[in-house]
Motif scaffolding. Structure first.
Motif, PDB file in Angstrom:
ATOM      1  N   MET A   1      85.911  27.292   2.716  1.00  0.00           N
ATOM      2  CA  MET A   1      86.695  27.786   3.822  1.00  0.00           C
ATOM      3  C   MET A   1      87.350  29.111   3.410  1.00  0.00           C
ATOM      4  N   LYS A   2      87.241  30.121   4.274  1.00  0.00           N
ATOM      5  CA  LYS A   2      87.841  31.422   3.984  1.00  0.00           C
ATOM      6  C   LYS A   2      89.255  31.468   4.535  1.00  0.00           C
ATOM      7  N   VAL A   3      90.192  31.837   3.661  1.00  0.00           N
ATOM      8  CA  VAL A   3      91.589  31.925   4.068  1.00  0.00           C
ATOM      9  C   VAL A   3      92.181  33.238   3.572  1.00  0.00           C
ATOM     10  N   GLN A   4      93.308  33.593   4.171  1.00  0.00           N
ATOM     11  CA  GLN A   4      94.056  34.775   3.753  1.00  0.00           C
ATOM     12  C   GLN A   4      95.337  34.291   3.091  1.00  0.00           C
ATOM     13  N   PHE A   5      95.568  34.712   1.835  1.00  0.00           N
ATOM     14  CA  PHE A   5      96.775  34.277   1.130  1.00  0.00           C
ATOM     15  C   PHE A   5      97.264  35.379   0.202  1.00  0.00           C
ATOM     16  N   ARG A   6      98.514  35.742   0.351  1.00  0.00           N
ATOM     17  CA  ARG A   6      99.154  36.793  -0.455  1.00  0.00           C
ATOM     18  C   ARG A   6      98.375  38.098  -0.388  1.00  0.00           C
ATOM     19  N   GLY A   7      97.912  38.411   0.817  1.00  0.00           N
ATOM     20  CA  GLY A   7      97.247  39.684   1.050  1.00  0.00           C
ATOM     21  C   GLY A   7      95.804  39.748   0.596  1.00  0.00           C
ATOM     22  N   LYS A   8      95.240  38.609   0.180  1.00  0.00           N
ATOM     23  CA  LYS A   8      93.861  38.602  -0.294  1.00  0.00           C
ATOM     24  C   LYS A   8      93.051  37.523   0.425  1.00  0.00           C
ATOM     25  N   LYS A   9      91.769  37.797   0.612  1.00  0.00           N
ATOM     26  CA  LYS A   9      90.879  36.801   1.177  1.00  0.00           C
ATOM     27  C   LYS A   9      90.405  35.878   0.059  1.00  0.00           C
ATOM     28  N   ARG A  10      90.465  34.599   0.327  1.00  0.00           N
ATOM     29  CA  ARG A  10      90.065  33.617  -0.676  1.00  0.00           C
ATOM     30  C   ARG A  10      89.124  32.604  -0.057  1.00  0.00           C
ATOM     31  N   GLU A  11      88.319  31.979  -0.892  1.00  0.00           N
ATOM     32  CA  GLU A  11      87.470  30.878  -0.461  1.00  0.00           C
ATOM     33  C   GLU A  11      87.893  29.634  -1.216  1.00  0.00           C
ATOM     34  N   ILE A  12      88.212  28.583  -0.479  1.00  0.00           N
ATOM     35  CA  ILE A  12      88.603  27.335  -1.126  1.00  0.00           C
ATOM     36  C   ILE A  12      87.685  26.214  -0.631  1.00  0.00           C
ATOM     37  N   PRO A  13      87.395  25.238  -1.486  1.00  0.00           N
ATOM     38  CA  PRO A  13      86.548  24.116  -1.077  1.00  0.00           C
ATOM     39  C   PRO A  13      87.174  23.364   0.094  1.00  0.00           C
ATOM     40  N   GLU A  14      86.330  22.913   0.988  1.00  0.00           N
ATOM     41  CA  GLU A  14      86.814  22.197   2.166  1.00  0.00           C
ATOM     42  C   GLU A  14      86.612  20.696   2.040  1.00  0.00           C
ATOM     43  N   TYR A  15      85.630  20.284   1.221  1.00  0.00           N
ATOM     44  CA  TYR A  15      85.321  18.870   1.072  1.00  0.00           C
ATOM     45  C   TYR A  15      85.110  18.523  -0.397  1.00  0.00           C
ATOM     46  N   LEU A  16      85.169  17.244  -0.687  1.00  0.00           N
ATOM     47  CA  LEU A  16      85.041  16.732  -2.043  1.00  0.00           C
ATOM     48  C   LEU A  16      83.785  17.236  -2.739  1.00  0.00           C
ATOM     49  N   GLU A  17      82.659  17.199  -2.024  1.00  0.00           N
ATOM     50  CA  GLU A  17      81.374  17.560  -2.634  1.00  0.00           C
ATOM     51  C   GLU A  17      81.259  19.037  -2.989  1.00  0.00           C
ATOM     52  N   GLU A  18      82.181  19.860  -2.515  1.00  0.00           N
ATOM     53  CA  GLU A  18      82.134  21.302  -2.798  1.00  0.00           C
ATOM     54  C   GLU A  18      82.901  21.680  -4.059  1.00  0.00           C
ATOM     55  N   LEU A  19      83.579  20.731  -4.665  1.00  0.00           N
ATOM     56  CA  LEU A  19      84.405  21.028  -5.833  1.00  0.00           C
ATOM     57  C   LEU A  19      83.569  21.321  -7.073  1.00  0.00           C
ATOM     58  N   THR A  20      84.100  22.181  -7.933  1.00  0.00           N
ATOM     59  CA  THR A  20      83.521  22.351  -9.256  1.00  0.00           C
ATOM     60  C   THR A  20      83.942  21.151 -10.108  1.00  0.00           C
ATOM     61  N   ALA A  21      83.337  21.001 -11.269  1.00  0.00           N
ATOM     62  CA  ALA A  21      83.692  19.877 -12.144  1.00  0.00           C
ATOM     63  C   ALA A  21      85.165  19.927 -12.534  1.00  0.00           C
ATOM     64  N   ASP A  22      85.672  21.117 -12.854  1.00  0.00           N
ATOM     65  CA  ASP A  22      87.081  21.255 -13.243  1.00  0.00           C
ATOM     66  C   ASP A  22      88.006  20.906 -12.081  1.00  0.00           C
ATOM     67  N   GLN A  23      87.662  21.371 -10.892  1.00  0.00           N
ATOM     68  CA  GLN A  23      88.475  21.047  -9.717  1.00  0.00           C
ATOM     69  C   GLN A  23      88.452  19.552  -9.445  1.00  0.00           C
ATOM     70  N   TYR A  24      87.298  18.941  -9.619  1.00  0.00           N
ATOM     71  CA  TYR A  24      87.166  17.507  -9.368  1.00  0.00           C
ATOM     72  C   TYR A  24      88.010  16.701 -10.359  1.00  0.00           C
ATOM     73  N   VAL A  25      88.029  17.120 -11.612  1.00  0.00           N
ATOM     74  CA  VAL A  25      88.844  16.440 -12.617  1.00  0.00           C
ATOM     75  C   VAL A  25      90.319  16.528 -12.246  1.00  0.00           C
ATOM     76  N   ARG A  26      90.747  17.693 -11.771  1.00  0.00           N
ATOM     77  CA  ARG A  26      92.135  17.846 -11.332  1.00  0.00           C
ATOM     78  C   ARG A  26      92.426  16.939 -10.138  1.00  0.00           C
ATOM     79  N   TRP A  27      91.482  16.854  -9.212  1.00  0.00           N
ATOM     80  CA  TRP A  27      91.650  16.001  -8.035  1.00  0.00           C
ATOM     81  C   TRP A  27      91.744  14.529  -8.452  1.00  0.00           C
ATOM     82  N   LEU A  28      90.877  14.115  -9.366  1.00  0.00           N
ATOM     83  CA  LEU A  28      90.925  12.744  -9.869  1.00  0.00           C
ATOM     84  C   LEU A  28      92.265  12.446 -10.533  1.00  0.00           C
ATOM     85  N   SER A  29      92.759  13.404 -11.307  1.00  0.00           N
ATOM     86  CA  SER A  29      94.030  13.226 -12.012  1.00  0.00           C
ATOM     87  C   SER A  29      95.169  13.016 -11.022  1.00  0.00           C
ATOM     88  N   LEU A  30      95.219  13.857  -9.993  1.00  0.00           N
ATOM     89  CA  LEU A  30      96.277  13.738  -8.987  1.00  0.00           C
ATOM     90  C   LEU A  30      96.153  12.429  -8.216  1.00  0.00           C
TER      91      LEU A  30
END
Length: 260
Positions: A1-30
């Motif tokens: 998903m493309k978003v605007q944050f702090r004056g910059k365009k960013r892309e962030i995962p929208e669903y679980l399957e789009e996460l990188t391994a590192d992002q998924y580990v963080r999600w599991l931890s939380l």
């Protein structure tokens, strides 16, 4: 998903399957912290959005303008939560179930691919037996042991410096993945070589099928071994789980349609 944050365009995962391994580990931890009662859903949501936005800490610690800008993006993470209505109130829970292999390798441990491809029929059925045992267990310590046994069926230590026991997050992931793949096998058509296969016919009662002889997966493996397609019992256990399931499906389909 493309978003605007702090004056910059960013892309962030929208669903679980789009996460990188590192992002998924963080999600599991939380998610583990939340399910263990260590943090609230509000804290989880703030921490997760902050992580996806690349912030060093929760956005609530930043200047009010930045925090407000981040808060307005909270709905971008809705795809990571399931909603259940309890007593008329919508209750959120972290979404963790997927057939996609989000952690094929973790801390020296190596596991199967998407939808458990590469797992043997023996390991698969042993894992299902353990999963069923876990659902009947109320002792927390015993439950942890069963879950670790499931992870050991699905993963093996691939490096000499792997920890002697599967890491806790890997255990959580393994149990969730097994449960979701099994749910799909029983309840949903699954695409195999471009065709939608309804493996559910293997597990539904009725349709003129014989009475359950209570031998479970061992009895099924013995029947397959008797046919000799995969060799003796040891060959059936070592065969790829999807090959055996497809064979069982073929036999069941022919029986239901009186094809001999």
């Amino acid at each position: 998903m493309k978003v605007q944050f702090r004056g910059k365009k960013r892309e962030i995962p929208e669903y679980l399957e789009e996460l990188t391994a590192d992002q998924y580990v963080r999600w599991l931890s939380l998610a583990a912290l939340y399910q263990g009662g260590a943090i609230s859903m509000e804290v989880l949501r703030v921490a997760w959005l902050s992580h996806l936005l690349g912030l060093k800490t929760d956005y609530t610690a930043y200047q009010p303008a930045i925090a407000a800008e981040a808060a307005r993006l909270m709905s971008c993470t809705d795809g990571f939560y399931d909603t259940e209505v309890r007593d008329g109130v919508a209750v959120l829970s972290p979404r963790l179930l997927t057939g996609k292999q989000m952690l094929p390798d973790f801390m020296g441990w190596h596991g199967p691919g998407d939808m458990l491809h590469g797992m043997t029929f023996g390991a698969f059925t042993d894992s299902l037996t353990l999963l069923d045992e876990a659902r009947r267990t109320t002792d927390t310590e015993a439950l942890g042991t069963i879950y670790e046994q499931i992870a050991r069926q699905m993963y093996h230590a691939a490096t000499a410096d792997a920890p002697p026991r599967p890491p806790r997050l890997l255990v959580i992931h393994a149990v969730n993945m097994l449960a979701e793949v099994w749910r799909q096998i029983v309840n949903e058509p699954i695409e195999v070589n471009g065709a939608q296969i309804d493996f559910g016919i293997l597990f539904r009662k009725g349709g003129g099928s014989r009475a359950d002889d209570k031998t479970g997966w061992s009895g099924i493996a013995m029947e397959v071994a008797q046919q000799g397609v995969f060799g003796p019992m040891t060959g059936v256990a070592a065969a790829p789980m999807w090959d055996v399931l497809l064979y069982l499906y073929k036999c069941k389909f022919e029986t239901l349609n009186n094809k001999h």
